[in-house]
Design an enzyme around this catalytic site. Structure first.
Site, short mmCIF file in Angstrom:
data_model
loop_
_atom_site.label_atom_id
_atom_site.label_comp_id
_atom_site.label_asym_id
_atom_site.label_seq_id
_atom_site.Cartn_x
_atom_site.Cartn_y
_atom_site.Cartn_z
N ASP A 1 -8.15 -4.75 -0.05
CA ASP A 1 -8.88 -5.56 -1.15
C ASP A 1 -8.38 -7.13 -1.05
O ASP A 1 -8.92 -7.71 -2.01
CB ASP A 1 -8.40 -4.92 -2.60
CG ASP A 1 -8.90 -3.57 -2.83
OD1 ASP A 1 -10.12 -3.19 -2.31
OD2 ASP A 1 -8.33 -2.51 -3.25
N HIS B 1 0.80 -1.10 -0.11
CA HIS B 1 0.23 0.03 0.27
C HIS B 1 0.87 1.10 0.09
O HIS B 1 1.85 1.28 0.64
CB HIS B 1 -0.95 -0.18 1.06
CG HIS B 1 -2.08 0.82 1.14
ND1 HIS B 1 -1.80 2.11 1.42
CD2 HIS B 1 -3.32 0.80 0.83
CE1 HIS B 1 -2.93 2.72 1.29
NE2 HIS B 1 -4.08 1.95 0.75
N1 ACO Z 1 4.05 -8.06 -4.92
C1 ACO Z 1 5.35 -8.09 -5.03
N2 ACO Z 1 6.32 -7.08 -5.12
C2 ACO Z 1 5.86 -5.82 -4.36
C3 ACO Z 1 4.55 -5.68 -4.51
C4 ACO Z 1 3.55 -6.71 -4.62
N3 ACO Z 1 2.22 -6.66 -4.51
N4 ACO Z 1 4.15 -4.52 -4.07
C5 ACO Z 1 5.14 -3.66 -3.73
N5 ACO Z 1 6.27 -4.61 -4.33
C6 ACO Z 1 7.68 -4.30 -4.13
C7 ACO Z 1 8.42 -3.48 -5.67
O1 ACO Z 1 8.57 -4.42 -6.48
C8 ACO Z 1 9.43 -2.73 -4.93
O2 ACO Z 1 10.56 -3.41 -4.76
P1 ACO Z 1 12.03 -2.95 -5.10
O3 ACO Z 1 12.10 -2.17 -3.78
O4 ACO Z 1 12.97 -4.21 -5.00
O5 ACO Z 1 12.04 -2.09 -6.38
C9 ACO Z 1 9.02 -2.31 -3.34
O6 ACO Z 1 8.02 -3.55 -3.22
C10 ACO Z 1 8.16 -1.02 -3.30
O7 ACO Z 1 6.98 -1.16 -4.21
P2 ACO Z 1 6.34 0.41 -4.73
O8 ACO Z 1 5.70 -0.11 -6.10
O9 ACO Z 1 7.69 1.33 -5.18
O10 ACO Z 1 5.44 0.48 -3.72
P3 ACO Z 1 4.29 1.70 -3.87
O11 ACO Z 1 4.14 2.33 -2.69
O12 ACO Z 1 4.57 2.82 -4.89
O13 ACO Z 1 3.15 0.93 -4.32
C11 ACO Z 1 1.17 -0.50 -4.62
C12 ACO Z 1 1.95 0.49 -3.81
C13 ACO Z 1 0.74 0.32 -5.87
C14 ACO Z 1 -0.16 -0.80 -3.85
C15 ACO Z 1 1.87 -1.74 -4.66
O14 ACO Z 1 2.23 -2.23 -3.39
C16 ACO Z 1 1.23 -2.57 -5.67
O15 ACO Z 1 1.26 -2.82 -6.89
N6 ACO Z 1 0.47 -3.60 -4.91
C17 ACO Z 1 -0.42 -4.62 -5.65
C18 ACO Z 1 -1.63 -3.79 -6.02
C19 ACO Z 1 -2.85 -3.77 -5.25
O16 ACO Z 1 -2.87 -4.56 -4.22
N7 ACO Z 1 -3.36 -2.53 -5.22
C20 ACO Z 1 -4.43 -1.95 -4.02
C21 ACO Z 1 -3.78 -0.89 -3.19
S1 ACO Z 1 -5.12 -0.71 -1.83
C22 ACO Z 1 -6.25 0.34 -2.62
O17 ACO Z 1 -6.07 1.05 -3.74
C23 ACO Z 1 -7.80 0.51 -2.07
#
Ligand code: ACO
Length: 427
Positions: free
Chosen positions: A363, A306
């Protein structure tokens, strides 16, 4: 002594006032930055930009705290119902008995839409995504309720609020009925808000309507958990559109469109599709954990991580418990629940996820409940919109009452410098 922040640029120092919130959040007020120093701040995605001061919702992503008007989400989900929470978010206090009764009755009075709206719905193909239909119908409501809201009149504002709270569930239910080729109906005055919504969605023309109380309780809780989440994408959209003094319904219609995207409200659909995919592949959660960690593989564990919560999402905890309860009470055995639990267990013990503070978000489990309640996958985000409606209204009302200026960010231009115009023949 009030605090200030100092910025040094091009050998000169500039001082800016600092605003401290009631939970000690600190914001540097840079309103005069451009006027004084000739520079602006650059923050794509507004990751570090406060767009307003707000007294509605507080969340602390590090500690996993979410409160509406000071009340913990855990307490509200357990002890209040959706309309009480809606009243709290919009008007700032929990309603007393009379206030709640009046609010409920006023909403019931408005729980119908103009018959002509059916013709508009009729024009959509059955294949249309329910979120697109809902956004359009919400916008179309303006044509049938053309008087604009005088925001300086509390009475006018109140009337617009109960109007949309009454009509929105009818529109949401109709999007589903249209999809399912069921006759359009209206609700039942004698039912509570959430039961009425459920009846409007699912009542069959040839069957007496009956629903398990566990279903309504679970739905009520889900709506409360989604009711507000401070300045997220759709809420910021509602405030931004409203800041031009566009009306409440127009602002809400824009918010619905913003919520539709898979990076926002659309994620609940993506989670259930992922869990289904894992099931069909044989249910090996370990294999998908490895895929999620592999930087060469685009697969991500949907429902994990998140932008704001870096400890845990408090809503996910409540939903997980609720999923267990409602599936148990309804006697539903859903193999994807076991897959979800398996993934969660592995992820919470896995170095990759622990290091990056990736926890299940709201979610991760909500889709499993929606599915158990018989809600089709492409209606999940509509359910989210139904829950978020009071939050959007509260934020719009706050923005107008605080007389916030029109939203108009600046930019750093990176295009061509001045060029001489070339006539068509010489290009
Ligand atoms: N699975 C695997 N790896 C992940 C995931 C995941 N779900 N989420 C983040 N990471 C990793 C990234 O690859 C990154 O790794 P790195 O540092 O080695 O490059 C690190 O964790 C940080 O990730 P970011 O994408 O930079 O984090 P950000 O805060 O920008 O993104 C987000 C948050 C978009 C929610 C992300 O975690 C994601 O895509 N999750 C899956 C989609 C999801 O469930 N969205 C719902 C959000 S809740 C809502 O909107 C109501």
């Amino acid at each position: 002594m009030s605090k200030t922040a100092t910025l040094e640029f091009d050998g000169k120092k500039y001082e800016f006032p600092v605003t401290v919130g009631t939970e000690d959040e600190i914001g540097v007020d840079i309103k005069k930055l451009r006027g004084e120093a000739g520079i602006i701040t650059l923050d794509p995605g507004f990751k570090n930009t406060g767009s307003c001061e707000s007294a509605i919702t507080f969340l602390d992503g590090e500690k996993g705290i979410l409160r509406y008007r000071g009340y913990a989400i855990e307490d509200l989900a357990e002890k209040a119902d959706f309309l009480e929470v809606a009243y709290l978010l919009i008007f700032g206090e929990l309603p007393n008995k009379q206030q709640l009764e009046k609010f409920t009755n006023d909403i019931k009075e408005q729980s119908h839409v103009d018959e002509e709206m059916k013709k508009i719905l009729d024009g959509f193909p059955k294949s249309a995504h329910p979120m697109g239909v809902l956004s359009s119908l919400t916008s179309a409501l303006i044509a049938f309720n053309p008087s604009s809201v005088d925001v300086s009149s509390e009475d006018d504002m109140y009337k617009a609020i109960v109007k949309i709270l009454g009509k929105f569930p009818v529109l949401a239910a109709w999007t589903l009925r249209k999809k399912n080729s069921l006759p359009l109906n209206y609700g039942d005055e004698d039912l509570g808000y959430v039961e009425n919504l459920h009846k409007m969605m699912f009542e069959k023309p040839n069957k007496t309507y009956n629903v398990d109380k566990a279903v309504i309780d679970a739905l009520d809780k889900l709506l409360i958990l989604h009711a507000d989440h401070e300045q997220n994408c759709s809420t910021s959209t509602v405030r931004m559109v409203g800041s031009s003094h566009a009306g409440l319904f127009a602002s809400l219609s824009a918010g619905i469109s913003a919520l539709w995207g898979p990076l926002h409200g659309g994620a609940n659909q993506a989670v259930i599709e992922m869990l289904e995919g894992i099931k069909e592949d044989g249910g090996d959660t370990h294999k998908f954990m490895q895929k999620a960690k592999d930087k060469e593989d685009p697969f991500r564990l949907m429902g994990f991580g998140h932008r704001v919560y870096k400890n845990f999402d408090p809503r996910a905890k409540i939903i997980k418990k609720s999923a267990d309860e409602v599936l148990g009470q309804l006697g539903v055995e859903d193999p994807v629940l076991d897959i979800a639990k398996g993934l969660e267990k592995e992820a919470l013990e896995d170095d990759y996820f622990v290091k990056r503070k990736l926890y299940p978000n709201v979610d991760f489990y909500s889709g499993i409940i929606y599915r158990a309640l018989g809600i089709p996958v492409d209606m999940f985000t509509v359910m989210f919109a139904l829950g978020r409606l009071p939050g959007w209204i509260a934020q719009w009302r706050e923005m107008r009452l605080r007389k916030e200026p029109i939203g108009r960010p600046r930019q750093i231009y990176i295009g061509e410098n001045h060029r001489d115009f070339k006539p068509l023949g010489s290009r």
